[in-house]
Design an enzyme around this catalytic site. Sequence first.
Site, PDB file in Angstrom:
ATOM      1  N   ALA A  84      33.530  34.855 179.170  1.00  0.00           N
ATOM      2  CA  ALA A  84      33.044  36.191 178.799  1.00  0.00           C
ATOM      3  C   ALA A  84      32.638  36.937 180.054  1.00  0.00           C
ATOM      4  O   ALA A  84      32.410  36.341 181.102  1.00  0.00           O
ATOM      5  CB  ALA A  84      31.836  36.076 177.872  1.00  0.00           C
ATOM      6  N   THR A 131      25.055  34.805 172.095  1.00  0.00           N
ATOM      7  CA  THR A 131      23.755  35.102 172.692  1.00  0.00           C
ATOM      8  C   THR A 131      22.778  35.636 171.645  1.00  0.00           C
ATOM      9  O   THR A 131      23.192  36.212 170.634  1.00  0.00           O
ATOM     10  CB  THR A 131      23.950  36.166 173.799  1.00  0.00           C
ATOM     11  OG1 THR A 131      22.689  36.724 174.149  1.00  0.00           O
ATOM     12  CG2 THR A 131      24.819  37.322 173.320  1.00  0.00           C
ATOM     13  N   ASP A 132      21.490  35.501 171.937  1.00  0.00           N
ATOM     14  CA  ASP A 132      20.470  36.090 171.045  1.00  0.00           C
ATOM     15  C   ASP A 132      20.450  37.618 171.156  1.00  0.00           C
ATOM     16  O   ASP A 132      19.855  38.295 170.322  1.00  0.00           O
ATOM     17  CB  ASP A 132      19.078  35.513 171.348  1.00  0.00           C
ATOM     18  CG  ASP A 132      18.586  35.772 172.770  1.00  0.00           C
ATOM     19  OD1 ASP A 132      19.353  36.320 173.593  1.00  0.00           O
ATOM     20  OD2 ASP A 132      17.424  35.419 173.063  1.00  0.00           O
ATOM     21  N   GLU A 133      21.120  38.161 172.205  1.00  0.00           N
ATOM     22  CA  GLU A 133      21.048  39.613 172.414  1.00  0.00           C
ATOM     23  C   GLU A 133      21.743  40.398 171.302  1.00  0.00           C
ATOM     24  O   GLU A 133      21.509  41.583 171.138  1.00  0.00           O
ATOM     25  CB  GLU A 133      21.611  39.983 173.791  1.00  0.00           C
ATOM     26  CG  GLU A 133      20.885  39.203 174.886  1.00  0.00           C
ATOM     27  CD  GLU A 133      21.141  39.675 176.311  1.00  0.00           C
ATOM     28  OE1 GLU A 133      21.504  40.836 176.496  1.00  0.00           O
ATOM     29  OE2 GLU A 133      20.947  38.856 177.217  1.00  0.00           O
ATOM     30  N   TYR A 156      27.145  44.990 176.539  1.00  0.00           N
ATOM     31  CA  TYR A 156      27.345  43.529 176.537  1.00  0.00           C
ATOM     32  C   TYR A 156      27.059  42.954 175.154  1.00  0.00           C
ATOM     33  O   TYR A 156      27.893  42.265 174.560  1.00  0.00           O
ATOM     34  CB  TYR A 156      26.438  42.858 177.584  1.00  0.00           C
ATOM     35  CG  TYR A 156      26.285  41.352 177.398  1.00  0.00           C
ATOM     36  CD1 TYR A 156      27.389  40.504 177.529  1.00  0.00           C
ATOM     37  CD2 TYR A 156      25.053  40.779 177.089  1.00  0.00           C
ATOM     38  CE1 TYR A 156      27.268  39.124 177.354  1.00  0.00           C
ATOM     39  CE2 TYR A 156      24.916  39.404 176.918  1.00  0.00           C
ATOM     40  CZ  TYR A 156      26.031  38.582 177.050  1.00  0.00           C
ATOM     41  OH  TYR A 156      25.901  37.215 176.864  1.00  0.00           O
ATOM     42  N   SER A 157      25.874  43.259 174.613  1.00  0.00           N
ATOM     43  CA  SER A 157      25.507  42.637 173.335  1.00  0.00           C
ATOM     44  C   SER A 157      26.366  43.172 172.192  1.00  0.00           C
ATOM     45  O   SER A 157      26.682  42.443 171.247  1.00  0.00           O
ATOM     46  CB  SER A 157      24.015  42.789 173.043  1.00  0.00           C
ATOM     47  OG  SER A 157      23.602  44.123 173.092  1.00  0.00           O
ATOM     48  N   LYS A 160      29.521  41.122 172.363  1.00  0.00           N
ATOM     49  CA  LYS A 160      29.308  39.750 171.872  1.00  0.00           C
ATOM     50  C   LYS A 160      29.133  39.769 170.349  1.00  0.00           C
ATOM     51  O   LYS A 160      29.643  38.897 169.639  1.00  0.00           O
ATOM     52  CB  LYS A 160      28.092  39.105 172.548  1.00  0.00           C
ATOM     53  CG  LYS A 160      28.255  38.781 174.019  1.00  0.00           C
ATOM     54  CD  LYS A 160      29.335  37.746 174.319  1.00  0.00           C
ATOM     55  CE  LYS A 160      28.986  36.347 173.878  1.00  0.00           C
ATOM     56  NZ  LYS A 160      29.991  35.357 174.339  1.00  0.00           N
TER      57      LYS A 160
HETATM   58  P1  NAD Z   1      29.297  33.442 183.581  1.00  0.00           P
HETATM   59  O1  NAD Z   1      29.481  34.903 183.815  1.00  0.00           O
HETATM   60  O2  NAD Z   1      28.547  32.630 184.571  1.00  0.00           O
HETATM   61  O3  NAD Z   1      30.724  32.745 183.405  1.00  0.00           O
HETATM   62  C1  NAD Z   1      31.758  33.296 182.658  1.00  0.00           C
HETATM   63  C2  NAD Z   1      33.042  32.530 182.980  1.00  0.00           C
HETATM   64  O4  NAD Z   1      34.101  33.118 182.203  1.00  0.00           O
HETATM   65  C3  NAD Z   1      33.472  32.629 184.449  1.00  0.00           C
HETATM   66  O5  NAD Z   1      33.878  31.376 184.927  1.00  0.00           O
HETATM   67  C4  NAD Z   1      34.646  33.606 184.419  1.00  0.00           C
HETATM   68  O6  NAD Z   1      35.604  33.367 185.451  1.00  0.00           O
HETATM   69  C5  NAD Z   1      35.223  33.331 183.036  1.00  0.00           C
HETATM   70  N1  NAD Z   1      35.975  34.492 182.532  1.00  0.00           N
HETATM   71  C6  NAD Z   1      35.574  35.791 182.486  1.00  0.00           C
HETATM   72  N2  NAD Z   1      36.543  36.568 181.989  1.00  0.00           N
HETATM   73  C7  NAD Z   1      37.586  35.744 181.687  1.00  0.00           C
HETATM   74  C8  NAD Z   1      38.867  35.952 181.135  1.00  0.00           C
HETATM   75  N3  NAD Z   1      39.292  37.185 180.820  1.00  0.00           N
HETATM   76  N4  NAD Z   1      39.678  34.888 180.927  1.00  0.00           N
HETATM   77  C9  NAD Z   1      39.262  33.639 181.267  1.00  0.00           C
HETATM   78  N5  NAD Z   1      38.053  33.380 181.821  1.00  0.00           N
HETATM   79  C10 NAD Z   1      37.226  34.422 182.032  1.00  0.00           C
HETATM   80  O7  NAD Z   1      28.648  33.345 182.136  1.00  0.00           O
HETATM   81  P2  NAD Z   1      27.562  32.316 181.561  1.00  0.00           P
HETATM   82  O8  NAD Z   1      26.215  32.831 181.860  1.00  0.00           O
HETATM   83  O9  NAD Z   1      27.934  30.949 181.937  1.00  0.00           O
HETATM   84  O10 NAD Z   1      27.806  32.531 179.995  1.00  0.00           O
HETATM   85  C11 NAD Z   1      28.784  31.766 179.298  1.00  0.00           C
HETATM   86  C12 NAD Z   1      28.785  32.166 177.832  1.00  0.00           C
HETATM   87  O11 NAD Z   1      27.496  31.942 177.276  1.00  0.00           O
HETATM   88  C13 NAD Z   1      29.099  33.643 177.605  1.00  0.00           C
HETATM   89  O12 NAD Z   1      29.903  33.743 176.452  1.00  0.00           O
HETATM   90  C14 NAD Z   1      27.738  34.281 177.367  1.00  0.00           C
HETATM   91  O13 NAD Z   1      27.840  35.406 176.541  1.00  0.00           O
HETATM   92  C15 NAD Z   1      27.000  33.139 176.691  1.00  0.00           C
HETATM   93  N6  NAD Z   1      25.525  33.135 176.873  1.00  0.00           N
HETATM   94  C16 NAD Z   1      24.985  33.244 178.123  1.00  0.00           C
HETATM   95  C17 NAD Z   1      23.603  33.184 178.264  1.00  0.00           C
HETATM   96  C18 NAD Z   1      22.954  33.253 179.628  1.00  0.00           C
HETATM   97  O14 NAD Z   1      21.721  33.331 179.709  1.00  0.00           O
HETATM   98  N7  NAD Z   1      23.690  33.215 180.721  1.00  0.00           N
HETATM   99  C19 NAD Z   1      22.767  33.039 177.141  1.00  0.00           C
HETATM  100  C20 NAD Z   1      23.378  32.934 175.878  1.00  0.00           C
HETATM  101  C21 NAD Z   1      24.757  32.966 175.752  1.00  0.00           C
HETATM  102  P1  TYD Z   2      18.928  39.185 183.157  1.00  0.00           P
HETATM  103  O1  TYD Z   2      18.802  37.935 183.962  1.00  0.00           O
HETATM  104  O2  TYD Z   2      19.896  40.229 183.600  1.00  0.00           O
HETATM  105  O3  TYD Z   2      19.214  38.728 181.660  1.00  0.00           O
HETATM  106  P2  TYD Z   2      19.240  39.626 180.285  1.00  0.00           P
HETATM  107  O4  TYD Z   2      19.298  41.048 180.629  1.00  0.00           O
HETATM  108  O5  TYD Z   2      20.533  39.148 179.690  1.00  0.00           O
HETATM  109  O6  TYD Z   2      18.021  39.228 179.535  1.00  0.00           O
HETATM  110  O7  TYD Z   2      17.506  39.870 183.075  1.00  0.00           O
HETATM  111  C1  TYD Z   2      16.370  39.198 182.576  1.00  0.00           C
HETATM  112  C2  TYD Z   2      15.223  40.191 182.555  1.00  0.00           C
HETATM  113  O8  TYD Z   2      14.901  40.557 183.906  1.00  0.00           O
HETATM  114  C3  TYD Z   2      15.566  41.487 181.844  1.00  0.00           C
HETATM  115  O9  TYD Z   2      14.408  41.952 181.141  1.00  0.00           O
HETATM  116  C4  TYD Z   2      15.919  42.440 182.960  1.00  0.00           C
HETATM  117  C5  TYD Z   2      15.022  41.968 184.106  1.00  0.00           C
HETATM  118  N1  TYD Z   2      15.570  42.185 185.478  1.00  0.00           N
HETATM  119  C6  TYD Z   2      14.797  42.824 186.448  1.00  0.00           C
HETATM  120  O10 TYD Z   2      13.638  43.222 186.201  1.00  0.00           O
HETATM  121  N2  TYD Z   2      15.329  43.019 187.692  1.00  0.00           N
HETATM  122  C7  TYD Z   2      16.594  42.611 188.004  1.00  0.00           C
HETATM  123  O11 TYD Z   2      17.046  42.846 189.163  1.00  0.00           O
HETATM  124  C8  TYD Z   2      17.378  41.935 187.009  1.00  0.00           C
HETATM  125  C9  TYD Z   2      18.771  41.464 187.302  1.00  0.00           C
HETATM  126  C10 TYD Z   2      16.817  41.739 185.755  1.00  0.00           C
END
Ligand code: NAD
Ligand code: TYD
Length: 349
Positions: A84, A131-133, A156-157, A160
């Site tokens: 994603a 995601t919870d978002e 983004y949300s 998703k």
């Molecule tokens: P990330 O951005 O670190 O990794 C995303 C991966 O997807 C990368 O390796 C990227 O190369 C690959 N990718 C992107 N576009 C692509 C495409 N078109 N085809 C093939 N591969 C592609 O993301 P993450 O933080 O590891 O999140 C992974 C999943 O978990 C996502 O679906 C995200 O919505 C979900 N998620 C993330 C969080 C969080 O806090 N990071 C929380 C809840 C859910």
């Molecule tokens: P982030 O890690 O981008 O996750 P999400 O927006 O998916 O929750 O951000 C976490 C929280 O931190 C969010 O409330 C936004 C805030 N934030 C900052 O205050 N400064 C920053 O530079 C970034 C990237 C996030």
Amino acid sequence: MKNILITGGAGFIGSHVVRLFVNNYPDYHIYNLDALTYAGNLENLKDVEAASNYTFLKADINDSEGILNLFQKYRFDSVIHLAAESHVDRSITDPLSFLKTNIFGTVNLLNAAKEVWKDDFETKLFYHISTDEVYGTLGETGLFTEKTSYDPNSPYSASKASSDHFVRAYGETYGLPYIISNCSNNYGPNQFPEKLIPLFINNIIEKRPLPVYGDGNYTRDWLYVIDHATAIDLAFHKGKKKETYNIGGFNEWKNIDLVKLLCSLMDEKLNTPERSSEQLITFVKDRPGHDLRYAIDASKINADLGWKPSLTFEEGLSNTIDWYLTNKNWLKNVTSGAYQEYYKNQYKK
Ligand code: NAD
Ligand code: TYD
């Protein structure tokens, strides 16, 4: 031998899921499909790349024909879909790339799975990671449950949420077997330094300002990434088809309190004078549409599957900082080139 497709396995959460499955399930062949965008990094998987039950497939989920070919060639039994576009700030400047990968890409995978699995849905599973978002924002009280209505606020949300709806719709319309889980904010090793915790760790190392959005009174529920991978493992093996599971850390922090804790841990580990990192905190212009508070009620996955987080936040944060301090080269590699350009644009105001 089962063939398991994990998409987005070169990213932050995906790499931990791939490692767990490759190491724990020698009877599975793990295919890691990733386009290697700016967020994908094969360095994350150096320790498993030579395993005999692991194959990397460089492919883009937006390429419908290519994806169908891979399903036909490798006859995947199950999919764990993590690929994603994942960063809210990027979705504000470029919503279309989120629509493309998160919605169109997911539907491409669903179509390929439907086509190749159509005579034998019974033994198959499409596990969609979300995601919870998607639930939007909470006020000062309350928790997101699996029954909370979707109410996404960022591109983004919204993307998703739409992908979740498509997965569910393919279950209802075509009988495609699926599970969805919606998780809170993850942190830990290998997270790209655009998200709050690794960005601020990197900035403290480099003695750069720590840009806190708005007044810093926004709340997130933080979960260590390996605990998320463990929950995915459980839901994949023991979850009920057509169900959603909320996954969270039981761990709410206001951004400003989290940043202060991070600063004090960094001062300790870097041996800098007390409170010197805190002096880097800078309040900057707020994120548009900034959700006030996320918090997950994870009682369903706890009661049904016996999952709970294994680390306290202080332990997880301390491990995370140690990882970044011992992997400065990883940070250096991912923060060169395009990252500098992104940083300049994102924090210019
Ligand atoms: P990330 O951005 O670190 O990794 C995303 C991966 O997807 C990368 O390796 C990227 O190369 C690959 N990718 C992107 N576009 C692509 C495409 N078109 N085809 C093939 N591969 C592609 O993301 P993450 O933080 O590891 O999140 C992974 C999943 O978990 C996502 O679906 C995200 O919505 C979900 N998620 C993330 C969080 C969080 O806090 N990071 C929380 C809840 C859910
Ligand atoms: P982030 O890690 O981008 O996750 P999400 O927006 O998916 O929750 O951000 C976490 C929280 O931190 C969010 O409330 C936004 C805030 N934030 C900052 O205050 N400064 C920053 O530079 C970034 C990237 C996030």
